[in-house]
Design an enzyme around this catalytic site. Structure first.
Site, PDB file in Angstrom:
ATOM      1  CB  SER A  74      39.793  19.240  31.272  1.00  0.00           C
ATOM      2  OG  SER A  74      38.813  18.225  31.362  1.00  0.00           O
ATOM      3  CE  LYS A  75      42.456  14.906  24.118  1.00  0.00           C
ATOM      4  NZ  LYS A  75      41.242  14.294  23.627  1.00  0.00           N
ATOM      5  NE  ARG A  76      40.066  13.567  32.573  1.00  0.00           N
ATOM      6  CZ  ARG A  76      39.896  13.356  33.851  1.00  0.00           C
ATOM      7  NH1 ARG A  76      39.262  12.317  34.278  1.00  0.00           N
ATOM      8  NH2 ARG A  76      40.381  14.191  34.742  1.00  0.00           N
TER       9      ARG A  76
ATOM     10  N   GLY B 156      35.210  17.487  27.001  1.00  0.00           N
ATOM     11  CA  GLY B 156      34.813  17.378  25.597  1.00  0.00           C
ATOM     12  C   GLY B 156      34.560  15.932  25.208  1.00  0.00           C
ATOM     13  CG  ASP B 157      37.808  13.223  25.081  1.00  0.00           C
ATOM     14  OD1 ASP B 157      37.698  13.815  23.990  1.00  0.00           O
ATOM     15  OD2 ASP B 157      38.902  12.962  25.613  1.00  0.00           O
TER      16      ASP B 157
END
Ligand code: GLU
Length: 504
Positions: A262-264, A266-267
């Site tokens: 998920s994008k999270r 990556g963050d």
């Protein structure tokens, strides 16, 4: 059946930036198409107007341009099977919806959202299907006259696909084999909504795949649950003979392998999940991209290609051409592929090492400029060449390793390397070396090396570490002769003089 021309499509919905998983899907389509001399179509699936995000379409096109994934037809590429943007194909879909209605393979339903909600609350696991459609307000239960009257009065309706229950549906998947499900678990999917006069994804997708003569549908695993319905739709239209082969690609998993990427992730871990930087037009949030983070497109391609497939050899560095030759859809894995972003960084490092220094220079020049350094592309390329093997994965990592090429060092007695290497006799030794260097007409690497090595040998000197202190200020940098040659005689002597004066 005669061999069909290979035609694949990448069909994103412009609901935001393209996720890196979508890029992998497009890449696999591209490799497959090129391998078979086929066509690659770019279709925009924008029938869900509520989820439309301005700029997304342009972003996707730009991302593929950067990555070198080319299309033969489609939005912005042209072609004779267009329009390729679904919102421009309303009339086409309407015709096919009407056809299913006329043939009794679909029906009109008037149930309001409130009515459907009430039903869902009253009945556990309510599904609009063969068992329940008889209790609902639709053209199967209402008298024909009432249906007409409701429509004439402008009541909103949807068209639902009539799924017959109790039938085994086979999806022939290149990666997963024969996937069988029973039609009883499917609901009567909405194919069309009068409210926006647009079809839903399912209908538009099938009609377009048929009309655009798509031979292979290669897409993410998340679309596998839709595939049985798609098979039924192909059959309902009588298009079995041209039904595409399906291939549902493995999911991309979190770096630790636990769950979907998920994008999270990556963050949290500091890696991009989008090909290009994305500026959210609504929130103003900026998400990082591979391009802006300093990845070379070839490295991203190579990295993504091996997430879910491998050539079955030890060779990991593969050019686009080699990937096209070796890619094998039948050898893709069924299980998810762990998104090992550290491996992605390794790929970038390898591609930087292999890349011509002159081609890397512009990126380095930009970083130099940001640090207030003005220099020529040739000098930037020379520094990249001397320093890129120093365990860097990105060009921007060069700056802290390379500042001394462009700015004179500050000397610090407490610096570990300086403390260890600038000793009692160092200043005197540097004086001698300065005299020697001053006398050199040719300040190139070879000439310096010949003179200094001989002097050191004859006098039992080891000047290199204190010399490094003088030119760099600490224990980093390339070979001393290369560095001195780059700085030139004047700057080299100037730094040595200052070191002697300041460090004594
Ligand atoms: N529009 C769908 C998407 O956003 C396409 C799925 C498919 O390839 O059938 O991915």
């Amino acid at each position: 059946m005669a061999e069909r021309k290979v035609r694949v499509r990448f069909a994103p919905s412009p609901t935001g930036p393209l996720h890196i998983g979508g890029v992998r899907t497009a890449l696999y389509n591209y490799l497959f198409a090129r391998q078979h001399g086929g066509d690659m179509v770019f279709r925009i699936e924008d029938t869900d107007s509520n989820r439309f995000v301005p700029g997304a379409e342009e972003y996707i096109i730009e991302a593929f341009r950067w990555l070198g994934i080319g299309f033969d037809e489609g939005v912005s590429f042209g072609g004779d099977k267009g329009p390729y943007r679904q919102s421009e194909r309303r009339d086409i879909y309407k015709k096919y919806v009407d056809r299913l209605l006329n043939e009794g393979k679909a029906y009109i339903a008037f149930d309001s959202p409130e009515e459907l909600n009430a039903k869902r609350e009253a009945t556990a696991n309510f599904q609009y299907d063969a068992r329940t459609r008889g209790e609902m307000r639709n053209s199967l239960t209402l008298p024909a006259g009432e249906v007409e009257a409701l429509m004439a009065a402008g009541h909103q309706y949807v068209v639902r696909f009539k799924v017959e229950s109790g039938e085994e549906i086979h999806v022939d998947d290149i990666i997963r084999g024969d996937v069988v499900i029973n039609s009883s678990i499917l609901d009567d999917k909405v194919l069309y909504k009068s409210a926006d006069q647009l079809p839903t994804y399912h209908l538009a997708n099938i009609v377009d795949d048929h009309l655009m003569e798509i031979s292979h549908v290669i897409r993410g695993e998340e679309w596998l649950p839709s595939a049985p319905l798609h098979v039924l739709l192909y059959r309902a239209f009588g298009w079995e003979d041209t039904m595409p082969c399906f291939a549902h690609l493995p999911l991309l998993l979190k770096p630790d392998g636990k769950g979907k990427l998920s994008k999270r992730d990556g963050d949290r871990l500091g890696f991009p999940v989008f090909p290009l930087e994305w500026h959210d037009p609504k929130t103003g949030d900026v998400s990082s991209g591979y391009r802006e983070s300093g990845y070379l497109p070839e490295a991203v391609i190579n990295f993504l290609a091996l997430l879910g497939w491998n050539p079955g050899t030890d060779k990991e560095l593969l050019s686009m051409q080699e990937l096209i030759e070796q890619f094998d859809l039948t050898k893709c894995s069924k299980s998810g592929a762990r998104f090992d972003y550290v491996k992605g960084q390794w790929f970038n490092r390898e591609y930087i090492l292999a890349r011509d220094n002159a081609e890397l220079a512009p990126a380095f020049l930009e970083i130099l400029e940001r640090n207030g350094i003005e220099t020529s592309p040739e000098r930037a390329a020379a520094v990249v060449g001397m320093m890129k093997m120093k365990k860097i994965s990105f060009i921007h990592e060069l700056w802290p390793l390379c500042d001394f090429f462009f700015t004179a060092p500050r000397y610090d007695r407490e610096d570990k390397f300086t403390r260890k290497n600038w000793k009692e006799g160092s200043a005197a030794e540097m004086q001698e070396l300065m005299t020697l260097l001053e006398g050199l007409d040719d300040f190139g690497v070879e000439s310096q090396k010949a003179a200094v090595d001989r002097w050191a040998e004859e006098n039992g000197k080891k000047p290199w570490n204190p010399w490094r202190v003088a030119l760099v200020g600490t224990g980093k940098g390339p070979d001393m002769y290369e560095l001195a040659a780059f700085l030139g005689k004047e700057e080299t002597l100037c730094r040595m003089r200052r070191a002697v004066a300041e460090l004594g």
